[in-house]
Design a protein around this motif. Sequence first.
Motif, short mmCIF file in Angstrom:
data_model
loop_
_atom_site.label_atom_id
_atom_site.label_comp_id
_atom_site.label_asym_id
_atom_site.label_seq_id
_atom_site.Cartn_x
_atom_site.Cartn_y
_atom_site.Cartn_z
N HIS B 29 -57.99 -24.28 60.40
CA HIS B 29 -59.24 -24.79 60.97
C HIS B 29 -60.42 -24.16 60.24
N SER B 95 -61.98 -25.80 65.20
CA SER B 95 -61.66 -27.21 65.02
C SER B 95 -61.31 -27.44 63.55
N ASN B 107 -64.30 -33.70 65.94
CA ASN B 107 -62.99 -33.08 66.11
C ASN B 107 -63.00 -32.20 67.33
N GLN B 109 -62.61 -29.26 69.84
CA GLN B 109 -62.69 -27.81 69.74
C GLN B 109 -61.59 -27.21 70.61
#
Lengths: 113, 120
Positions: B29, B95, B107, B109
């Motif tokens: 991420h 994310s 996107n 979290q």
Amino acid sequence: AQSVTQLDSHVSVSEGTPVLLRCNYSSSYSPSLFWYVQHPNKGLQLLLKYTSAATLVKGINGFEAEFKKSETSFHLTKPSAHMSDAAEYFCVVSETGRRALTFGSGTRLQVQP
Amino acid sequence: GAGVSQTPSNKVTEKGKYVELRCDPISGHTALYWYRQSLGQGPEFLIYFQGTGAADDSGLPNDRFFAVRPEGSVSTLKIQRTERGDSAVYLCASSPRGGSGGALEYNEQFFGPGTRLTVL
């Protein structure tokens, strides 16, 4: 500036009855809207999200929410409550161009047997 | 796979002391966020990293708060000269990517369990 108002700090329902958690938002631009759930001693979990593709959004565990622009609302519903739904629910807004999430103050859902 | 982890889970300190809170995001991420949740309130945004740089630090309340992410993975939130009002749960989220934040690019979290900070 964006903001979220959760109209009820606490909601109590009986198991098997419908759930309605109310949320109104304020946003200068076309927002993304979310519902997160927080169970005791657990991390926040995304229930569902609205990102302009469809106004009725289905999420996990039977929850859904409808985006109503004219009413600036994004209420969360579930046809039949289960004991495991007892938790804190947060309505969340994010404006286009920003990554930061703005959370409401939360609604505690209590489910009675 | 492993989720977002935060250490310590609880931290008790005295007024005026310095504290560091650590966040390990989900592997891969690139975006990382810090939020603060006071008792009875929803989380409030503090800062957002895209890679190693702070892309948005508009939520930091004052210059006693600072965060770093030197290698684009682990992040540390640092609080100097702690005050009783700093007591809260500090949440970290990650994310997969940052992007412009546009609706179709958003996107999810993923949040960690938080660090509960108590300043006596």
